[in-house]
Write a protein that holds these residues in place. Structure first.
Motif, PDB file in Angstrom:
ATOM      1  N   ALA A 189      44.272  17.929  46.516  1.00  0.00           N
ATOM      2  CA  ALA A 189      43.882  16.925  47.307  1.00  0.00           C
ATOM      3  C   ALA A 189      44.160  16.901  48.809  1.00  0.00           C
ATOM      4  O   ALA A 189      45.410  17.511  49.179  1.00  0.00           O
ATOM      5  N   TRP A 190      43.370  16.441  49.621  1.00  0.00           N
ATOM      6  CA  TRP A 190      43.297  16.384  50.953  1.00  0.00           C
ATOM      7  C   TRP A 190      43.238  14.819  51.448  1.00  0.00           C
ATOM      8  O   TRP A 190      42.098  14.472  50.908  1.00  0.00           O
ATOM      9  N   GLU A 202      32.093  15.716  38.667  1.00  0.00           N
ATOM     10  CA  GLU A 202      32.137  16.518  39.854  1.00  0.00           C
ATOM     11  C   GLU A 202      33.140  15.971  40.877  1.00  0.00           C
ATOM     12  O   GLU A 202      33.492  14.870  41.041  1.00  0.00           O
ATOM     13  N   CYS A 203      33.823  16.995  41.355  1.00  0.00           N
ATOM     14  CA  CYS A 203      34.704  16.845  42.345  1.00  0.00           C
ATOM     15  C   CYS A 203      34.531  15.968  43.443  1.00  0.00           C
ATOM     16  O   CYS A 203      35.208  15.009  43.948  1.00  0.00           O
ATOM     17  N   GLU A 204      33.200  15.996  43.950  1.00  0.00           N
ATOM     18  CA  GLU A 204      32.859  15.170  45.208  1.00  0.00           C
ATOM     19  C   GLU A 204      32.591  13.916  44.539  1.00  0.00           C
ATOM     20  O   GLU A 204      33.081  12.722  45.474  1.00  0.00           O
ATOM     21  N   ASP A 205      31.922  13.552  43.587  1.00  0.00           N
ATOM     22  CA  ASP A 205      31.946  12.184  43.024  1.00  0.00           C
ATOM     23  C   ASP A 205      33.182  11.592  42.665  1.00  0.00           C
ATOM     24  O   ASP A 205      33.473  10.492  42.888  1.00  0.00           O
ATOM     25  N   LEU A 206      34.073  12.453  42.224  1.00  0.00           N
ATOM     26  CA  LEU A 206      35.514  11.764  42.052  1.00  0.00           C
ATOM     27  C   LEU A 206      35.914  11.564  43.301  1.00  0.00           C
ATOM     28  O   LEU A 206      36.823  10.447  43.333  1.00  0.00           O
ATOM     29  N   SER A 207      35.868  12.387  44.430  1.00  0.00           N
ATOM     30  CA  SER A 207      36.541  12.081  45.492  1.00  0.00           C
ATOM     31  C   SER A 207      35.908  10.643  45.976  1.00  0.00           C
ATOM     32  O   SER A 207      36.779   9.985  46.705  1.00  0.00           O
ATOM     33  N   VAL A 208      34.729  10.461  46.042  1.00  0.00           N
ATOM     34  CA  VAL A 208      34.050   9.334  46.532  1.00  0.00           C
ATOM     35  C   VAL A 208      34.576   7.899  45.774  1.00  0.00           C
ATOM     36  O   VAL A 208      34.943   7.044  46.595  1.00  0.00           O
ATOM     37  N   GLN A 209      34.542   8.013  44.362  1.00  0.00           N
ATOM     38  CA  GLN A 209      35.019   6.954  43.609  1.00  0.00           C
ATOM     39  C   GLN A 209      36.488   6.757  43.921  1.00  0.00           C
ATOM     40  O   GLN A 209      36.845   5.590  44.083  1.00  0.00           O
ATOM     41  N   ALA A 210      37.516   7.840  44.136  1.00  0.00           N
ATOM     42  CA  ALA A 210      38.804   7.647  44.424  1.00  0.00           C
ATOM     43  C   ALA A 210      38.932   6.952  45.634  1.00  0.00           C
ATOM     44  O   ALA A 210      40.023   5.979  45.972  1.00  0.00           O
ATOM     45  N   THR A 211      38.446   7.503  46.992  1.00  0.00           N
ATOM     46  CA  THR A 211      38.403   6.908  48.257  1.00  0.00           C
ATOM     47  C   THR A 211      37.879   5.329  48.101  1.00  0.00           C
ATOM     48  O   THR A 211      38.756   4.683  48.577  1.00  0.00           O
ATOM     49  N   ALA A 212      36.936   5.057  47.266  1.00  0.00           N
ATOM     50  CA  ALA A 212      36.535   3.839  47.333  1.00  0.00           C
ATOM     51  C   ALA A 212      37.535   2.733  46.805  1.00  0.00           C
ATOM     52  O   ALA A 212      37.651   1.691  47.184  1.00  0.00           O
ATOM     53  N   GLN A 234      41.200   7.061  55.566  1.00  0.00           N
ATOM     54  CA  GLN A 234      40.004   7.455  56.033  1.00  0.00           C
ATOM     55  C   GLN A 234      38.982   8.558  55.235  1.00  0.00           C
ATOM     56  O   GLN A 234      37.797   8.220  55.363  1.00  0.00           O
ATOM     57  N   SER A 235      39.738   9.375  54.521  1.00  0.00           N
ATOM     58  CA  SER A 235      39.056  10.394  53.696  1.00  0.00           C
ATOM     59  C   SER A 235      39.582  10.990  52.688  1.00  0.00           C
ATOM     60  O   SER A 235      41.177  11.080  52.863  1.00  0.00           O
ATOM     61  N   LEU A 236      39.172  11.523  51.916  1.00  0.00           N
ATOM     62  CA  LEU A 236      39.911  11.993  50.486  1.00  0.00           C
ATOM     63  C   LEU A 236      39.043  13.007  49.975  1.00  0.00           C
ATOM     64  O   LEU A 236      37.811  12.684  49.500  1.00  0.00           O
ATOM     65  N   SER A 237      39.578  14.144  50.007  1.00  0.00           N
ATOM     66  CA  SER A 237      38.746  15.359  49.181  1.00  0.00           C
ATOM     67  C   SER A 237      39.529  16.096  47.951  1.00  0.00           C
ATOM     68  O   SER A 237      40.755  15.924  48.226  1.00  0.00           O
ATOM     69  N   LEU A 238      38.704  16.487  46.930  1.00  0.00           N
ATOM     70  CA  LEU A 238      39.582  17.040  46.024  1.00  0.00           C
ATOM     71  C   LEU A 238      38.943  18.529  45.819  1.00  0.00           C
ATOM     72  O   LEU A 238      37.645  18.619  46.135  1.00  0.00           O
ATOM     73  N   SER A 239      39.804  19.486  45.371  1.00  0.00           N
ATOM     74  CA  SER A 239      39.371  20.700  45.215  1.00  0.00           C
ATOM     75  C   SER A 239      38.638  20.837  43.881  1.00  0.00           C
ATOM     76  O   SER A 239      38.788  20.144  42.943  1.00  0.00           O
ATOM     77  N   PRO A 240      37.336  21.636  43.789  1.00  0.00           N
ATOM     78  CA  PRO A 240      36.693  22.064  42.774  1.00  0.00           C
ATOM     79  C   PRO A 240      37.482  22.384  41.464  1.00  0.00           C
ATOM     80  O   PRO A 240      37.160  22.513  40.353  1.00  0.00           O
ATOM     81  N   THR A 241      38.868  23.202  41.934  1.00  0.00           N
ATOM     82  CA  THR A 241      39.536  23.333  40.698  1.00  0.00           C
ATOM     83  C   THR A 241      40.278  22.237  39.837  1.00  0.00           C
ATOM     84  O   THR A 241      40.912  22.499  38.715  1.00  0.00           O
ATOM     85  N   ILE A 242      39.815  21.071  39.966  1.00  0.00           N
ATOM     86  CA  ILE A 242      40.326  20.016  39.383  1.00  0.00           C
ATOM     87  C   ILE A 242      39.653  19.884  37.782  1.00  0.00           C
ATOM     88  O   ILE A 242      40.362  19.493  36.962  1.00  0.00           O
ATOM     89  N   VAL A 278      46.173  15.489  38.660  1.00  0.00           N
ATOM     90  CA  VAL A 278      45.385  15.278  39.975  1.00  0.00           C
ATOM     91  C   VAL A 278      45.754  13.929  40.696  1.00  0.00           C
ATOM     92  O   VAL A 278      45.733  13.773  41.817  1.00  0.00           O
ATOM     93  N   ALA A 279      45.972  12.787  39.703  1.00  0.00           N
ATOM     94  CA  ALA A 279      46.369  11.788  40.229  1.00  0.00           C
ATOM     95  C   ALA A 279      47.599  11.807  41.063  1.00  0.00           C
ATOM     96  O   ALA A 279      47.979  11.522  42.075  1.00  0.00           O
ATOM     97  N   ASP A 280      48.566  12.698  40.608  1.00  0.00           N
ATOM     98  CA  ASP A 280      49.923  13.084  41.187  1.00  0.00           C
ATOM     99  C   ASP A 280      49.772  13.957  42.583  1.00  0.00           C
ATOM    100  O   ASP A 280      50.336  13.790  43.517  1.00  0.00           O
ATOM    101  N   ALA A 281      48.547  14.470  42.613  1.00  0.00           N
ATOM    102  CA  ALA A 281      48.143  15.482  43.924  1.00  0.00           C
ATOM    103  C   ALA A 281      47.957  14.564  44.668  1.00  0.00           C
ATOM    104  O   ALA A 281      48.052  14.711  46.074  1.00  0.00           O
ATOM    105  N   ILE A 282      46.908  13.489  44.444  1.00  0.00           N
ATOM    106  CA  ILE A 282      46.660  12.670  45.243  1.00  0.00           C
ATOM    107  C   ILE A 282      47.819  11.777  46.120  1.00  0.00           C
ATOM    108  O   ILE A 282      47.838  11.731  47.101  1.00  0.00           O
TER     109      ILE A 282
END
Length: 220
Positions: free
Chosen positions: A77-78, A192-202, A88-96, A104-108
């Motif tokens: 996670a970044w 998908e990691c992109e969708d998960l990133s968006v929802q986690a961010t929101a 401001q932003s959150l990105s997750l690796s495709p390796t999730i 993954v929650a711990d990584a965030i």
């Protein structure tokens, strides 16, 4: 900052004022005039104060534009926080898709801790390199009282869960992440990691918005 233009004859005016005050009858009026004249700053003192104020304003403006990045040790996670600690932003690796929900929650949360550390270190660096600004700070009893109010509410938590129960986030009154969870089984595998990133961010940002609303009530 707009500096006050000090007249060329400023010192002469002060001297004339003191001379005139000395001719006033003793009493409350003269005492008030004397106090006002004593409080009048010297030209050098004003310029020093104006210089410090301009530097402080420039530092505050620079800090407001900064972002603070963090990642977990495995770079799953970044994320980036602003100077107030807002996400401001959150990105997750495709390796999730090879990791469990808790991993993954711990990584965030680890990435958040890293970004918070970067933010704190930057503030400490400013305090070390601009120690004269800190030393010149005027005691602020009002600010101290507001900080005490916030400290008394440090136990409060503000949470948000997505409508589909995909994930939930919890923050404290200052907006710091205290818990993040994926609630749907295999969320990291089936989303998908992109969708998960968006929802986690929101989700985190919505929880922070609740904390901001509460903070406004505390400071009102």
């Amino acid at each position: 900052m707009n500096r006050i233009e000090i007249p060329e004859d400023y010192e002469d005016r002060l001297a004339a004022g003191r001379h005139a005050a000395a001719r006033l009858p003793a009493g409350a009026v003269r005492d008030g005039v004397d106090r006002a004249l004593e409080a009048a700053p010297s030209r050098e003192r004003y310029e020093q104060a104006a210089d410090l104020a301009e530097r402080a304003q420039a530092l505050a403006e620079e800090l407001a534009q900064r972002g603070f990045d963090g990642t977990d040790p495995d770079r799953v996670a970044w994320l980036r926080l602003d100077y107030l600690g807002r996400l401001q932003s959150l990105s997750l690796s495709p390796t999730i898709d090879r990791l469990s929900n808790p991993a993954v929650a711990d990584a965030i949360q680890a990435a958040w801790t890293s970004a918070e550390a970067a933010r704190s270190e930057h503030v400490l660096h400013l305090e070390r390199t601009h120690a004269d600004l800190i030393a010149a700070r005027v005691p602020d009893s009002g600010g101290d009282e507001l900080r005490d109010r916030i400290a008394r509410c440090s136990h409060e938590r503000f949470a948000h869960t997505t409508d589909d129960d995909l994930c939930s986030a919890e923050v404290n009154v200052e907006g710091r992440l205290t818990e993040f969870k994926f609630l749907v089984p295999n969320a990291t595998l089936d989303t998908e990691c992109e969708d998960l990133s968006v929802q986690a961010t929101a989700t985190i940002q919505t929880a922070q918005a609740k904390a901001v609303e509460r903070l406004g009530e505390i400071l009102a």
